[in-house]
Motif scaffolding. Structure first.
Motif: not given
Length: 303
Positions: A59-69, A294-299, A280-287
């Motif tokens: 899970s932590l690797k997925k978070v890092s891969d998404l670009g969270y710092k 993060i896309k909306n924040l960084t673009t 809500n953990q993304g309603n079952g789709r958190p990642f």
């Protein structure tokens, strides 16, 4: 330096280069990919609590891969974080290119002993966090008398935290803004009785809006007291309410909150860090939802 035998050879090579640029088209001048980590966007791991319970490392690797710092934790028990000793968990996160900035840790209404508070402070100091945050008040404790007692306890915990270089904080929901017999706890108890030296506010932008308040008005009323923001959006504007109904939580930038106007006042607020959160953990789709945030924040929102 390349030396050409004649002008014809030079023109031949130049033409080939120009053809190459034509064939590549936009790819030849494609903009550099956005380095999401450079924006310093954080994540409150409560957002992926089920995933963390099932697979911490994956899970932590997925978070890092998404670009969270930066990370804010939501699991501290028996001196461990997500089942790992402080230094061990810190290394796991660091090896993934992320930093642990904050941790949510509950101080119950019954209070905490000096020894327990010191143990909590020492464990978090070993983890290397800058903040330790009180995230919640149980429903049965949401009354004037208990609020006052808890604020007093939190001030004492804040002093102990300060002694090991950690800033204690409080994370709001909407119930703190509920009028109780003419008293609004957030304005009449929390802000006046919390010592700003020992307790900063982690303002949850979703819950503040749901209680009917503009975050910028709070910044102007209490400048410098909001070092942390919780970034979460809401699907619609509606009449203020004070029960913890989180059905309207949505990804940052996918709802109706004007984050740009709020962030324009971040210096007044005293904001230093932000954490994306989805109760809500993304309603079952958190990642998938975290990718949208993060896309909306960084673009858009942070540019």
């Amino acid at each position: 330096m390349t030396k050409f035998n004649n002008r014809r050879e030079f023109l031949k090579i130049s033409a080939a280069g120009a053809l190459g640029l034509t064939v590549l088209g936009p790819l030849a001048c494609a903009p550099k990919a956005v380095d999401r980590k450079s924006f310093g966007v954080g994540l409150q791991l409560y957002t992926i609590r089920d995933a963390m319970a099932a697979d911490v490392l994956g899970s932590l690797k997925k978070v890092s891969d998404l670009g969270y710092k930066n990370l804010e934790l939501a699991s501290y028990s028996d001196g461990k974080f997500y089942g790992y000793a402080p230094k061990e968990f810190k290394k796991i996160v660091s090896d993934l290119g992320m930093t642990i900035l904050s941790s949510h840790t509950q101080v119950e209404a019954a209070g905490i002993t000096v020894d327990n508070a010191q143990k909590m402070a020492d464990d978090h100091a070993e983890l290397g966090v800058k903040y330790c945050v009180q995230p919640w008040v149980n429903e049965e404790d949401r009354n004037i008398e208990t609020y006052k007692k808890m604020v007093g306890d939190w001030n004492e915990v804040g002093k102990i935290m300060k002694g090991v270089g950690i800033q204690f904080g409080y994370h709001n929901h909407n119930f703190e803004f509920k009028n109780i017999d003419g008293v609004v706890p957030y304005f009449d108890i929390f802000m006046p009785e919390m010592d700003p030296e020992y307790i900063t506010m982690e303002l949850d932008l979703f819950w503040t809006n749901k209680a009917g308040y503009d975050p910028v008005d709070l910044f102007n009323k209490y400048p410098g007291r909001f070092q942390l923001f919780h970034m979460k959006d809401m699907g619609k504007k509606e009449a203020p309410f004070f029960d913890v109904n989180k059905d309207d939580v949505t990804s940052v930038g996918a709802g109706v909150i004007d984050f740009k106007s709020i962030l324009a006042a971040k210096d007044v607020a005293g904001m230093k860090y932000m954490f994306v959160e989805d109760d809500n953990q993304g309603n079952g789709r958190p990642f998938e939802e975290l990718e949208v945030s993060i896309k909306n924040l960084t673009t858009d929102i942070l540019v």
